[in-house]
Design an enzyme around this catalytic site. Structure first.
Site, PDB file in Angstrom:
ATOM      1  N   THR A 125       0.860  -1.188   0.000  1.00  0.00           N
ATOM      2  CA  THR A 125       0.000   0.000   0.000  1.00  0.00           C
ATOM      3  C   THR A 125       0.891   1.231   0.000  1.00  0.00           C
ATOM      4  O   THR A 125       1.589   1.503   0.991  1.00  0.00           O
ATOM      5  CB  THR A 125      -0.922   0.012   1.232  1.00  0.00           C
ATOM      6  OG1 THR A 125      -1.718  -1.170   1.214  1.00  0.00           O
ATOM      7  CG2 THR A 125      -1.826   1.231   1.195  1.00  0.00           C
ATOM      8  N   LYS A 201      -8.203   0.934  -1.568  1.00  0.00           N
ATOM      9  CA  LYS A 201      -7.519   0.450  -0.368  1.00  0.00           C
ATOM     10  C   LYS A 201      -7.376   1.568   0.663  1.00  0.00           C
ATOM     11  O   LYS A 201      -7.569   1.369   1.871  1.00  0.00           O
ATOM     12  CB  LYS A 201      -6.171  -0.141  -0.760  1.00  0.00           C
ATOM     13  CG  LYS A 201      -5.162  -0.318   0.351  1.00  0.00           C
ATOM     14  CD  LYS A 201      -5.503  -1.479   1.292  1.00  0.00           C
ATOM     15  CE  LYS A 201      -4.736  -1.359   2.580  1.00  0.00           C
ATOM     16  NZ  LYS A 201      -3.727  -2.311   2.813  1.00  0.00           N
ATOM     17  N   LYS A 269       0.746   5.589   8.057  1.00  0.00           N
ATOM     18  CA  LYS A 269       1.088   5.826   6.638  1.00  0.00           C
ATOM     19  C   LYS A 269      -0.183   5.880   5.784  1.00  0.00           C
ATOM     20  O   LYS A 269      -0.340   6.764   4.941  1.00  0.00           O
ATOM     21  CB  LYS A 269       2.012   4.705   6.142  1.00  0.00           C
ATOM     22  CG  LYS A 269       1.988   4.446   4.641  1.00  0.00           C
ATOM     23  CD  LYS A 269       2.840   3.243   4.219  1.00  0.00           C
ATOM     24  CE  LYS A 269       2.285   1.881   4.635  1.00  0.00           C
ATOM     25  NZ  LYS A 269       1.205   1.349   3.789  1.00  0.00           N
TER      26      LYS A 269
HETATM   27  P1  NA7 Z   1       6.052  -5.427   7.757  1.00  0.00           P
HETATM   28  O1  NA7 Z   1       5.729  -6.611   8.577  1.00  0.00           O
HETATM   29  O2  NA7 Z   1       6.454  -4.167   8.415  1.00  0.00           O
HETATM   30  O3  NA7 Z   1       7.175  -5.877   6.711  1.00  0.00           O
HETATM   31  C1  NA7 Z   1       7.748  -4.954   5.848  1.00  0.00           C
HETATM   32  C2  NA7 Z   1       8.490  -5.662   4.745  1.00  0.00           C
HETATM   33  O4  NA7 Z   1       9.046  -4.670   3.875  1.00  0.00           O
HETATM   34  C3  NA7 Z   1       9.661  -6.519   5.234  1.00  0.00           C
HETATM   35  O5  NA7 Z   1       9.795  -7.636   4.402  1.00  0.00           O
HETATM   36  C4  NA7 Z   1      10.824  -5.556   5.058  1.00  0.00           C
HETATM   37  O6  NA7 Z   1      12.063  -6.196   4.947  1.00  0.00           O
HETATM   38  C5  NA7 Z   1      10.448  -4.901   3.769  1.00  0.00           C
HETATM   39  N1  NA7 Z   1      11.161  -3.643   3.545  1.00  0.00           N
HETATM   40  C6  NA7 Z   1      11.070  -2.504   4.260  1.00  0.00           C
HETATM   41  N2  NA7 Z   1      11.873  -1.545   3.759  1.00  0.00           N
HETATM   42  C7  NA7 Z   1      12.482  -2.103   2.698  1.00  0.00           C
HETATM   43  C8  NA7 Z   1      13.420  -1.617   1.747  1.00  0.00           C
HETATM   44  N3  NA7 Z   1      13.866  -0.360   1.799  1.00  0.00           N
HETATM   45  N4  NA7 Z   1      13.826  -2.467   0.777  1.00  0.00           N
HETATM   46  C9  NA7 Z   1      13.367  -3.717   0.714  1.00  0.00           C
HETATM   47  N5  NA7 Z   1      12.475  -4.244   1.576  1.00  0.00           N
HETATM   48  C10 NA7 Z   1      12.033  -3.432   2.550  1.00  0.00           C
HETATM   49  O7  NA7 Z   1       4.830  -5.023   6.815  1.00  0.00           O
HETATM   50  P2  NA7 Z   1       3.503  -5.840   6.474  1.00  0.00           P
HETATM   51  O8  NA7 Z   1       3.882  -7.154   5.924  1.00  0.00           O
HETATM   52  O9  NA7 Z   1       2.561  -5.754   7.620  1.00  0.00           O
HETATM   53  O10 NA7 Z   1       2.879  -4.912   5.326  1.00  0.00           O
HETATM   54  C11 NA7 Z   1       3.368  -4.933   4.008  1.00  0.00           C
HETATM   55  C12 NA7 Z   1       2.509  -4.036   3.154  1.00  0.00           C
HETATM   56  O11 NA7 Z   1       1.150  -4.509   3.101  1.00  0.00           O
HETATM   57  C13 NA7 Z   1       2.411  -2.596   3.643  1.00  0.00           C
HETATM   58  O12 NA7 Z   1       2.366  -1.727   2.536  1.00  0.00           O
HETATM   59  C14 NA7 Z   1       1.107  -2.572   4.406  1.00  0.00           C
HETATM   60  O13 NA7 Z   1       0.570  -1.270   4.487  1.00  0.00           O
HETATM   61  C15 NA7 Z   1       0.248  -3.531   3.639  1.00  0.00           C
HETATM   62  P3  NA7 Z   1      12.939  -6.566   6.266  1.00  0.00           P
HETATM   63  O14 NA7 Z   1      12.411  -7.879   6.715  1.00  0.00           O
HETATM   64  O15 NA7 Z   1      12.698  -5.459   7.275  1.00  0.00           O
HETATM   65  O16 NA7 Z   1      14.329  -6.615   5.794  1.00  0.00           O
END
Ligand code: NA7
Length: 317
Positions: A125, A201, A269
């Protein structure tokens, strides 16, 4: 127990899968599936793809989170571009616009793995503009794009009961059929204009955020006026406000259990993004704007990684 660390996906997921009733009848697509992002949402979604027999290659920024999924039969990609190259359809579900931009435009990112016909589905999102920038960049390289943000949090993701809101390439939506069946109870195609699904959404989550904030204030006031919060929760659950959000989140407040089902910082957010959207179309959003302030305060108090129900801490402070 549910206060296990979010990052150690394993036990929580296995427990939840054991508790799960008989799986859906799904004929998995023979296409190779990639999945970027094993956060709270991605973890459940990937488990359901695997359970239904899909061939899945996973990647996560923090590689440790891939371990449980490799054990469960997933392949592991070393970077987003590698996943794109080895898969037909790649899904992404990461935290926010910054994460999506890093993932797509960064070094060894999605874009570098796009060649003619490669399919990319963005399930995070984020703001509409970033979604459209990503769509343009993908299609400019001959790739195929679908936006598909999801409604639902940790448990619906684990149980394959999400609601998928999709817009973009219709054929790609159809090609995602068995994957969406595995992840969701319903998937809606909202048209070929990228942005429509994100707008839907954001409205849904704006309502969610304000309902949660209102519940938090109600529970906080109950305490101040000398009521038993448990009684208030019971009365709410007996009336027309009885719904999973009110029931589960009032329990979370009562038990002071804020392990994240939907991280508070993501809710804030989404409110921020909804307010931007309202701004663009001159829609007044008095209630959402106030709720947003409460979530900002909760973040300031250190509850960003906690569940949205921790907004109660800001209300009761
Ligand atoms: P989470 O549990 O906070 O997980 C966030 C994921 O995003 C996690 O895999 C992170 O990797 C990844 N992440 C965050 N920043 C980066 C960057 N800069 N590059 C690559 N990957 C990143 O979120 P949810 O699963 O609850 O939600 C995901 C989405 O669905 C979000 O938009 C919600 O609003 C709806 P990490 O494990 O920290 O390395």
């Amino acid at each position: 127990s549910s206060n296990a660390a979010v990052s150690s996906a394993g036990t929580q997921i296995e427990e939840s899968l054991l508790a799960k009733p008989a799986s859906k009848d799904i004929i998995p697509t023979p296409m190779r599936i990639g999945f970027l992002g094993l956060g709270i949402m991605g973890q459940g979604m990937v488990m359901n793809l695997l359970r239904s027999g899909h061939e899945v290659t996973v990647w996560n920024r923090t590689p440790l989170k891939c371990r449980e999924f490799v054990k469960a039969g997933a392949l592991k990609g070393n970077c987003p571009s590698e996943v794109l190259q080895s898969c037909d359809i790649t899904f992404s579900c990461v935290s926010d616009s910054t994460a999506v931009k890093d993932l797509v435009f960064g070094n060894s990112g999605v874009l570098q793995g796009i060649s003619r016909g490669k399919c990319y589905v963005e399930m995070s999102t984020i703001d509409e503009e970033t979604m459209q920038d990503v769509a343009e960049a993908i299609t400019a390289r001959g790739g195929v794009f679908l936006e598909a943000p999801v409604v639902g949090s940790r448990v619906p993701a684990l149980e394959g009961q999400l609601i998928i809101l999709a817009a973009g390439d219709r054929k790609l939506f159809d090609d995602c059929y068995s994957c969406f069946e595995a992840m969701a109870k319903k998937s809606l195609y909202l048209g070929d204009e990228v942005g429509g699904a994100t707008r839907m959404k954001l409205i849904v989550n704006m309502v969610m955020g304000t309902v949660m904030a209102s519940l938090a204030e109600g529970m906080a006031m109950a305490e101040k006026v000398g009521l038993d919060q448990e009684d208030v929760a019971e009365v709410l659950s007996l009336g027309s406000l009885s719904c999973p959000t009110v029931i589960h989140k009032s329990q979370a407040i009562l038990n002071q259990k804020y392990d994240p089902h939907f991280p508070l910082q993501h809710q804030q957010k989404d409110l921020r993004l909804a307010l931007q959207l309202g701004d663009k179309v001159e829609q007044p959003l008095y209630v959402a704007a106030s709720a947003n302030e409460l979530y900002k305060k909760a973040r300031r108090l250190g509850y960003g990684d906690g569940d949205i129900s921790a907004v109660y801490r800001a209300a009761s402070a």
